[in-house]
Design a protein around this motif. Structure first.
Motif, PDB file in Angstrom:
ATOM      1  N   SER A   1     -54.929 -39.053  -3.651  1.00 48.43           N
ATOM      2  CA  SER A   1     -54.850 -37.712  -4.221  1.00 48.43           C
ATOM      3  C   SER A   1     -55.707 -37.604  -5.479  1.00 48.43           C
ATOM      4  O   SER A   1     -56.465 -36.645  -5.646  1.00 48.43           O
TER       5      SER A   1
ATOM      6  N   HIS B   1     -59.499 -35.220  -5.983  1.00 51.79           N
ATOM      7  CA  HIS B   1     -59.512 -34.051  -6.858  1.00 51.79           C
ATOM      8  C   HIS B   1     -60.440 -34.229  -8.057  1.00 51.79           C
ATOM      9  O   HIS B   1     -60.234 -33.598  -9.089  1.00 51.79           O
TER      10      HIS B   1
ATOM     11  N   ALA C   1     -51.458 -32.103  -8.312  1.00 51.77           N
ATOM     12  CA  ALA C   1     -51.735 -32.551  -6.944  1.00 51.77           C
ATOM     13  C   ALA C   1     -50.765 -33.653  -6.523  1.00 51.77           C
ATOM     14  O   ALA C   1     -50.285 -33.669  -5.381  1.00 51.77           O
TER      15      ALA C   1
ATOM     16  N   LEU D   1     -47.718 -33.584  -3.531  1.00 52.91           N
ATOM     17  CA  LEU D   1     -47.575 -34.505  -2.397  1.00 52.91           C
ATOM     18  C   LEU D   1     -46.132 -34.462  -1.888  1.00 52.91           C
ATOM     19  O   LEU D   1     -45.873 -34.750  -0.724  1.00 52.91           O
TER      20      LEU D   1
END
Length: 155
Positions: free
Chosen positions: A47, A51, A88, A92
């Motif tokens: 993740s 990003h 982010a 999840l």
């Protein structure tokens, strides 16, 4: 980190450095087991990596910590980047009954190499680490900027 620091010293460029830590990770491993912990860390790493800018460096720094090296990134730009990264990871939706939010979260500390704060990489790392401790003490699941940098940015 040393390579980026030396390059920034030589050319007078800025960079930001952050340390992120998975909140209450020992409890996560105690509740769900180490294989689940390994999977969670992999999901967090994926993740975080997805990003960022191509030039950003994101590295596992040990245990459940990650370090961000953000070349050419101002503290305010880095702050925006890190807030998105923390969001982010929250999104999840990794269940974590040992964390107050009920999901896996991160805390982060940020420092920067910029005019008025041209210090060693070791000092930046220490400042980011202290800011991380402040984020943890303030309730976790947040970003704190090192006071040494916050003062310069707001001046």
């Amino acid at each position: 980190m040393d390579q980026l620091h030396h390059q920034s010293e030589r050319y007078g460029t800025d960079y930001s450095l952050a340390i992120c830590d998975v909140d209450n990770f020992k409890k996560y491993n105690d509740i769900y087991g180490h294989p689940a912990g390994d999977s969670a860390l992999q999901a967090v790493a994926d993740s975080l990596a997805s990003h960022g800018r191509e030039s950003d460096g994101i590295y596992r720094f040990g245990g459940e910590e990650f370090i961000f090296l953000l070349p050419g990134q101002t503290p305010s730009g880095a702050e925006t980047r890190l807030v998105r990264a923390l969001e982010a990871v929250r999104n999840l939706g990794i269940a974590h009954s040992g964390n107050p939010s009920g999901t896996l979260t991160l805390s982060a500390g940020l420092s920067a190499y910029l005019p008025g704060h041209r210090v060693s990489s070791e000092r930046l790392l220490k400042e980011a680490d202290m800011a991380l401790y402040s984020a943890k003490a303030a309730g976790r699941n947040r970003l704190e900027v090192a006071p040494e940098v916050r003062h310069i940015v707001r001046s």
